[in-house]
Structures are given as structure tokens and as C-alpha cells.
Design a protein around this motif. Structure first.
Motif, PDB file in Angstrom:
ATOM      1  N   GLN A 332       0.811  -1.223   0.000  1.00 29.36           N
ATOM      2  CA  GLN A 332       0.000   0.000   0.000  1.00 29.36           C
ATOM      3  C   GLN A 332       0.845   1.275   0.000  1.00 29.36           C
ATOM      4  OE1 GLN A 332      -2.366   0.967   3.357  1.00 29.36           O
ATOM      5  NE2 GLN A 332      -3.696   2.299   2.191  1.00 29.36           N
ATOM      6  N   VAL A 333       1.854   1.330   0.860  1.00 31.71           N
ATOM      7  CA  VAL A 333       2.635   2.560   0.989  1.00 31.71           C
ATOM      8  C   VAL A 333       3.866   2.499   0.076  1.00 31.71           C
ATOM      9  CG1 VAL A 333       3.825   4.089   2.571  1.00 31.71           C
ATOM     10  CG2 VAL A 333       1.814   2.822   3.343  1.00 31.71           C
ATOM     11  N   ARG A 384       5.281   6.600  -2.104  1.00 36.87           N
ATOM     12  CA  ARG A 384       4.195   6.918  -1.178  1.00 36.87           C
ATOM     13  C   ARG A 384       2.907   6.451  -1.826  1.00 36.87           C
ATOM     14  NH1 ARG A 384       2.725  12.557   0.212  1.00 36.87           N
ATOM     15  NH2 ARG A 384       0.738  11.553   0.217  1.00 36.87           N
ATOM     16  N   PRO A 385       1.793   6.344  -1.056  1.00 33.86           N
ATOM     17  CA  PRO A 385       0.589   5.817  -1.682  1.00 33.86           C
ATOM     18  C   PRO A 385       0.249   6.584  -2.948  1.00 33.86           C
ATOM     19  CG  PRO A 385       0.256   5.996   0.679  1.00 33.86           C
ATOM     20  CD  PRO A 385       1.600   6.607   0.388  1.00 33.86           C
TER      21      PRO A 385
ATOM     22  N   ARG B  56      -5.329  -5.720  -1.777  1.00 32.46           N
ATOM     23  CA  ARG B  56      -4.282  -5.295  -2.704  1.00 32.46           C
ATOM     24  C   ARG B  56      -3.298  -6.389  -3.095  1.00 32.46           C
ATOM     25  NH1 ARG B  56      -3.697   0.476  -2.930  1.00 32.46           N
ATOM     26  NH2 ARG B  56      -5.239   1.376  -1.575  1.00 32.46           N
ATOM     27  N   GLU B 223      -6.843   7.687  -0.819  1.00 33.20           N
ATOM     28  CA  GLU B 223      -6.199   8.432   0.264  1.00 33.20           C
ATOM     29  C   GLU B 223      -6.831   9.817   0.369  1.00 33.20           C
ATOM     30  OE1 GLU B 223      -4.111   7.400   2.489  1.00 33.20           O
ATOM     31  OE2 GLU B 223      -3.852   5.413   1.633  1.00 33.20           O
ATOM     32  N   TYR B 249      -2.472  -2.339   9.123  1.00 28.97           N
ATOM     33  CA  TYR B 249      -1.740  -2.325   7.853  1.00 28.97           C
ATOM     34  C   TYR B 249      -1.897  -1.021   7.083  1.00 28.97           C
ATOM     35  CZ  TYR B 249      -6.239  -3.633   5.754  1.00 28.97           C
ATOM     36  OH  TYR B 249      -7.542  -3.668   5.358  1.00 28.97           O
ATOM     37  N   TYR B 251      -1.879   2.996   5.913  1.00 35.26           N
ATOM     38  CA  TYR B 251      -0.977   4.152   5.890  1.00 35.26           C
ATOM     39  C   TYR B 251      -1.276   5.033   7.104  1.00 35.26           C
ATOM     40  CZ  TYR B 251       1.519   8.005   3.561  1.00 35.26           C
ATOM     41  OH  TYR B 251       2.389   8.981   3.217  1.00 35.26           O
TER      42      TYR B 251
END
Lengths: 475, 300
Positions: A332-333, A384-385, B56, B223, B249, B251
Motif C-alpha cells: 500500500q505505501v 508513497r501511496p 491489494r 487516500e 496495515y 498508511y
């Protein structure tokens, strides 16, 4: 007197009967009240019983799970006939391109000739040949669905910016064979290498790597059949064989009219995990075709635009490797992908010069052998995301050619300029932003040295969007 | 030589009958549930870890190889694994775990799903048509899924049906008892206003009576932008939430950003087994969840 008595008696009787009358009325009222009460209570009891029964049923359901076991979503499933509609997805893409030289023009100035790397027997179909400025990319419409429990069907149409519709894939795939076997039939992209099966919209760069452009121009497809076997081991081992009418370069199967298997390929892929954070896949593939009269254009030493043709045997070997990493396996990140492929092609046969007969040396034919390799390596880093950067280096070796036409002195190297020694190479960098899983906007720059005369600095601004069914996260 | 060959062939044919039922679980919670009910008769492979977003994941070669030999595939369903599981099923060339077969089990089908979207439009972000798939944050859902799973195991392996039923009963009794304990401990959480980073906790909120005021992600799966976070911040000043919940998990930047500007506690929940060091099985998962929520109540 008589009358009086009668009256008195009557009054007396009436008076005497009054309490009795009153009592009767009370009783009736009481009875009615009771009946009403009884009815009300009965109603209430019935309601209570009903509620109790409901509660019990619910409790029993929760307790024994019998009712809960009925799939919760079953009742809400639509019963309409269109519930059987296939999964539909649509890819939209478009770009702005800025290049130092017009990509559609050969630097020698011959109109209609497209940019192509020197030192390579040209595929005639170099991808990424967009005009300058704004261009519509390929729009892709995909329909797929289960056919029945044994088969799955898949159709992919690509609509080119020039309003032509092409069938990119149209295939059926078995799901019920067992023993690790899968059979695919129809039109499909070959399973050789790593990136060959990927559609353009999932590429990490806006164009295919040089070796793919030079060796498969830019993707190997089949109208045929593919058989894959997956080994029953925890380590991923897949063996595959394909045969059929290979589509496009380096085969010429589209013109072939004979029985048999035409072209074929074999591949093996091995893969697994490296700890919880990394996973990898490597492979080795082989492709063989027998092109007949495979033509390409060139400009001879006198400046004539000639058409030459190769006939013989073409064999290509591909080694591929990809390693993906994400901290704790959670991409994810941050995540990183390292990917590389190496190609080697050998061709043996005959080269015919000027097959259309416009020069005195028309239809001269000589033995021809060539061996050429190429590779690309690329790294993509998500820092980064939603944001990624990437770099790719790709290169083709200068081919080793043994050309009977030149060795015998019939022609000079200047008559076949596209084959003269050169090592095409290119460097590409990109940054892309994907606010959701369904959209991506990419900025890409490339320094293209695929031809000796020019270093072309190229720039793309590219959007790729997907609509409809959620796409598959292919490794 | 011929005798050896015969022996090998015999072993190849007979050995599956001896082996335990091979189970491929997409997420750790169903792996743990299968182990609780299947006991020694199942061999469980879990495809993802507690620190991975099950949405994901890619169809990695290791997953395809494991799915090839599985007798039972247990997934959450409700589109949680939509990005990779269909591909793993197809590539595995294993007919018994294809959708619709007894070897394919979807947990979400046995619980009533919350947050079914009224409008199916990707403009709403990554919405799930069937409802919110994060059902594992309410322990009562394990009772329902557990019962269905025991029946499925019995269907696939009738020889051990009694064992599965007995294990399931024991598990249910132990979990029912634990739920009473958790509910008692979590009583102070009832009605407490909270924020979430991602709409991942409707089942937990529903179970413990948490009052969710909003999500930092304006659209699921995207996001939050700085403008969206500013809006959350001004809402937080008017109508303060006690804490902001985030799966381990995810961010950390958006919830950290908010915590730096207001007096809000960031509570990192394990979300599933392996999400935190303390969450090692189904029971410690909820022990840890309740403990962390109560900790989040303390004044910063």
C-alpha cells in the motif's frame, strides 16, 4: 275494582319483575364484557405467542445455525435475466507526445516510413509510433464470463484511434480438467517471457521495451491452442506449449495456407516467495517459426526504395525474471519491482533483394544467417501511496550477420543500410500517479538512441483509466 | 522395476485418502477458524498476513501453486479478494475450488452484511456491491461462519463429520463465553464517538455500540486529500470524537496528521490475527482489540 286489581297486579308484577330485569341486563353486560376481555386477551396471547414463536425461531436459527446457514445474500440476488451478463470492462487511454523528430518519419526522409531501430531485421510494426501532440490511445473493451462450470470465455476488442476495431483476444479456457492442466484456444497472447501476456494498459511505461518491439513487434500473439501444466508442488512450476498461427512478426503465418502446426513455442516458469516481503518468478521460453517471404522496405545505395524478403527459420529464446518487494508484503505505501528479460534470436535462410523488381539487381537471392540479442531491465518504486517512479534501460546488440549477397559481391552493405552494424539503446524514466485502482496518469521521458543519426528526446503525458469490472492484479 | 512402478502408482492413487484436508485460506482469521474446527484433520495454508491489505494482494506464483493442491478454498467474499482470487482460482487449474463447487467457501454469505451501498457508482470510491466485507471485527460472526464451515468440512470429509461437529461445539461454547466477557469489559465503550480512517469497522461498531462520526477517507480506497482532512479537522473541533481507529496495515499519515492537531487518540487495531504482536489467535485478537479500545478512552 276488578280493573284496579288488574292494574295493581300488573304494576306489582312489573315492579316485582324489575330486579329480575335489572339482573338480566347486568348479566348480559357482564357476559359481553367478559367476552370482550376474553377476545382481547386471546388476541394479546396470540400476539405474544406469535412473538414468542418468532423469537424461538430466531434463537433456534442463531443457535442451531439452520436458518443462518441459508446464504444471507441469496434473497437479495437479482433474478432478472440480465444477471447472466458477462463482466464488462473498458479501458480508455490517451496521451500527449513530444518528440525531437517526427516519430512516423524515417530520418532518411522517405515518406511513409516509420521510425525503426537500425541493425535489426525490421519488424515493420514498431509500436509507440504516435504522431506528435495529442493522440488517442487504444480503447479496449473486454467481456468475460463463465460459459458453464467447465469453460470460461473472454473477448477483448481494441478500438484504434483510426476507427478500426481489432480482436486482441478471443479465447476459451478450461477450468475443469484437473491434474493441473489448462487448455486455452482461440486468439491469445503467448505465455512466453514475462511481459508478453500483459496488455498495453498495464505496462509500467507508455511503450514496449526495445527487445519486444524488435523481436515480436511488439507482442507475440497466436490464433491457436495453448496447453499449460502446473506442477503439484509448493514451489510454482508451470510448463506450457503453444501452437498455431502466430500473429505478426517474426512469423508470416497470416499468409500461410497449409495444414499442420505452423509456429510453436515452449515455456517454463518457476516462482515463489522470498520471506514475507518478497516474491519472484523466472522463466525460460522458446519460439520457433518458419517465415516465408517476410518483406521489409529499405533504401539501396542508389537511393531506390526497395522491398526485400526473408524466408527460412526463425528461433527466439527468452529468459525472464521479476522480483517484487513490499515491506511485510503490504504494497500500500511502498513497494518495488525489478524486472528484466533477455532475448536471443537466430535466423537461417535466404534473403531476396528487391522483390518488386525496380532495380537491375532485382530478385537476387543469397544465404542469410543472423543472430541478435537484446535485453531490458527496469525498476519501479512506489515511494508513497498512489505515487511511483520508474527507470528502464533497454538495448539491442549489433547483429552478427552472414549475408551471402554481400559476401558474393553481388551487393554492397550500402544496398542494405538497415542491416548495417549498430547498437540501439534507450533510457526511459517515468513518474505516475494512481489516485484509485482505476485511474493512472503518467509522465514519461525517454532518450532514444535507436538510430545512429539522431538522439531523440521524447516526452509523454499519458492517462489510462479503467471502467467497469474490477481488474485482476496479475503478478 | 515393474513392481516398484506399481507401488509408486499405488501410493500416488491412495495417498490422498490418508492426507489431511488441504485448506487454502485467503486471510488469517479463516485459517484460524478452520484450524479450530478441523483440528488435526486439516492442513491450512494462509495466503496473507495480518499486516497485508487483503484487497491489494497480487496473484503471486506461490498462491497459485498452493491453490493447485487445495481441497477447500475459504475466502471472505463480498468482493474483498476480487482483485486476485478469481485469477488464482483460474490459474490453479484446480476444478474443486472453483466458485460454485463444494470446495469453495465464502464466509460473507453466512452473515448479514452491513453498509450495502444504495448507489453503485465508482464515483463513491471502491465500494463493494454486496456490502462491507470486513466481517471479522465482530466475534459473533465467527459463530455463524464456524457452524457453516463445520458442515462444509463434514461434506468434504464425511469420515470425520463427528469430529468437526464436536470441535465446532467446543469452539462455539468457548467463544460465546468469551463474547460475554468482552462485552462486559467493553461496556464503557457504548456510545463513545469515534472516527475511522477507512470504513473498516462497521461490524465492530455495531457489536460494541461505538458511535462512528465519520471516516478520514472521504471515498473508500482513496487516500484523503489535505482539503478533506481539513474538513474532518473542523468537524472534530465542533463535535469531538474520542479516538480514531486504523487497521494496523493502513498508511498512518492521515490519522497521525489529525492527532497532531487535536486531542484525539489514534488507536491501531490488529484487524485480524497477526495485525499486532498480541493478536495470535481468534481469542487474543478480540482481547487485544478491546484492550486497545479501552486504552484509547484514556485522556491524552
Amino acid at each position: 275494582m276488578h280493573t284496579f286489581l288488574k292494574w295493581a297486579l300488573a304494576i306489582g308484577a312489573a315492579l316485582g319483575s324489575l330486579p329480575a330485569l335489572a339482573a338480566d341486563a347486568d348479566l348480559e353486560a357482564l357476559r359481553a364484557d367478559l367476552a370482550q376481555m376474553k377476545a382481547v386477551y386471546e388476541q394479546r396471547i396470540a400476539a405474544l405467542e406469535q412473538r414468542l414463536a418468532q423469537r424461538e425461531a430466531k434463537a433456534a436459527a442463531a443457535d442451531s445455525g439452520q436458518a443462518a446457514l441459508a446464504p444471507a445474500s441469496e434473497g437479495s440476488a437479482p433474478a432478472a435475466a440480465n444477471a447472466f451478463n458477462p463482466e464488462i470492462s473498458l479501458i480508455l487511454s490517451g496521451m500527449y507526445t513530444n518528440t525531437a523528430r517526427d516519430a512516423r518519419q524515417d530520418p532518411t526522409g522517405v515518406a511513409g516510413r516509420e521510425r525503426r531501430p537500425q541493425g535489426v531485421l525490421p519488424s515493420g510494426l514498431v509500436s509507440g509510433v504516435e504522431a506528435r501532440s495529442w493522440n488517442l490511445g487504444e480503447s479496449e473493451l473486454a467481456l468475460s464470463s463463465m460459459i458453464d462450470p467447465l469453460f470460461r470465455g473472454n473477448l477483448l476488442l481494441s478500438i484504434a484511434p483510426d476507427d478500426t476495431v481489432g480482436v486482441e483476444e478471443a479465447q476459451i479456457q478450461t477450468l475443469g480438467l484437473g491434474h493441473g492442466l489448462t487448455v486455452k484456444a482461440g486468439r491469445f497472447f503467448s505465455g512466453i517471457g514475462y511481459a508478453n501476456e500483459q496488455h498495453a494498459h498495464v505496462w509500467d511505461f507508455s511503450d514496449a521495451a526495445l527487445p519486444y518491439q524488435a523481436f515480436f513487434g511488439p507482442q507475440l500473439g497466436y490464433d491457436g491452442v495453448q496447453v499449460k501444466w502446473l506442477a503439484p508442488t509448493d514451489l510454482f512450476l508451470e510448463l506450457g506449449a503453444e501452437s498455431g498461427r502466430a500473429r505478426g512478426f517474426p512469423a508470416t503465418d497470416h499468409a500461410a495456407s497449409k495444414n499442420g502446426f505452423l509456429s510453436g513455442s515452449l515455456f517454463a516458469h518457476l516462482g515463489g516467495d522470498l520471506g514475507v516481503s518478497g516474491s519472484w518468478r523466472g522463466g525460460l521460453s522458446y519460439f520457433q517459426a518458419k517465415p516465408r517471404n517476410r518483406v521489409y522496405d529499405d533504401v539501396d545505395s542508389a537511393g531506390n526504395q526497395v522491398t526485400n524478403a526473408f524466408s527460412g527459420k526463425s528461433r527466439t529464446l527468452v529468459a525472464d525474471f521479476v522480483w517484487k518487494w513490499a515491506p511485510q508484503g503490504n504494497p500500500q505505501v511502498n513497494n518495488f519491482t525489478l524486472q528484466g528479460e533477455w532475448f536471443r534470436r537466430r535466423e537461417e535462410g535466404a534473403l531476396a533483394f528487391d522483390t518488386t523488381g525496380i532495380t537491375p539487381a532485382a530478385n537476387l537471392t543469397g544465404d542469410f544467417r543472423s543472430a541478435q540479442s537484446g535485453f531490458y531491465v527496469q525498476g519501479i518504486w512506489q515511494f508513497r501511496p498512489a505515487w511511483r517512479v520508474g527507470y528502464r534501460y533497454d538495448q539491442l546488440s549489433s547483429p552478427s550477420i552472414s549475408n551471402g549477397l554481400i559476401e558474393s559481391g553481388a551487393l554492397t552493405a550500402a544496398d542494405l543500410p538497415i542491416l548495417s552494424a549498430y547498437r540501439p539503446q534507450r533510457q526511459t524514466a517515468m513518474v505516475d500517479w494512481s489516485p484509485s485502482e482505476f485511474s493512472r496518469i503518467r509522465f514519461q521521458v525517454a532518450r532514444d538512441q535507436t538510430r545512429p543519426e539522431v538522439t531523440d528526446n521524447q516526452l509523454w503525458l499519458h492517462y489510462i483509466m479503467s471502467l467497469g469490472t474490477h481488474g485482476a492484479h496479475k503478478f | 522395476m515393474k513392481r516398484l512402478f506399481t507401488l509408486v502408482m499405488f501410493l500416488l492413487i491412495v495417498s490422498p485418502a490418508w492426507a489431511a484436508l488441504k485448506v487454502f485460506a485467503t486471510v488469517p482469521e479463516w485459517g484460524a477458524l478452520t484450524e479450530a474446527i478441523g483440528g488435526s484433520e486439516v492442513e491450512v495454508f494462509v495466503a496473507t498476513g495480518g499486516l497485508q491489505d487483503p484487497h491489494r494482494i497480487q496473484a503471486k506464483p506461490s498462491l497459485i501453486a498452493r491453490a493447485r493442491n487445495a481441497d477447500l478454498l475459504i475466502a471472505t467474499g463480498a468482493e474483498l479478494e476480487v482483485g486476485w482470487l478469481p485469477l488464482v482460482q483460474r490459474e490453479s487449474a484446480n476444478p474443486s475450488i472453483q466458485s460454485g463447487q463444494p470446495g469453495y467457501f465464502e464466509a460473507a454469505r453466512y452473515v448479514s452484511l452491513l453498509e450495502k451501498p444504495a448507489r453503485l457508482d465508482r464515483a463513491e470510491g471502491d465500494v463493494h456491491a454486496a456490502g462491507n466485507p470486513h466481517i471479522q471485527t465482530d466475534p459473533r460472526n465467527f459463530l455463524r461462519v464456524g457452524r457453516a464451515l463445520a458442515e462444509r468440512l463434514a461434506q468434504l470429509d464425511p469420515a470425520h463429520a463427528a469430529l468437526y461437529a464436536a470441535n465446532e461445539k467446543r469452539f462455539r461454547e468457548r467463544l460465546t463465553e468469551a463474547i460475554t466477557r468482552w462485552e462486559k469489559a467493553a461496556a464503557p465503550l457504548r456510545g463513545v464517538p469515534i472516527l475511522v480512517q477507512h470504513k473498516a469497522f462497521p461490524y465492530l461498531e455495531n457489536w460494541l455500540g461505538l458511535n462512528q462520526l465519520g471516516s478520514l477517507e472521504a471515498k473508500p480506497g482513496m487516500e484523503p486529500t489535505s482539503g478533506q482532512l481539513e474538513a474532518v479537522l473542523s468537524r472534530q473541533r465542533q463535535q469531538p470524537a474520542k479516538m480514531v481507529l486504523r487497521p494496523a496495515y493502513q498508511y498512518d499519515a492521515p490519522s497521525r496528521w489529525l492527532a497532531e492537531r487535536t486531542k484525539i487518540n489514534v488507536v491501531i487495531l490488529p484487524f485480524t490475527i497477526g495485525g499486532t504482536n498480541e493478536a495470535r489467535d481468534i481469542f487474543s485478537l478480540f482481547d487485544d482489540t478491546v484492550r486497545r479500545l479501552l486504552q484509547g478512552m484514556e485522556v491524552r
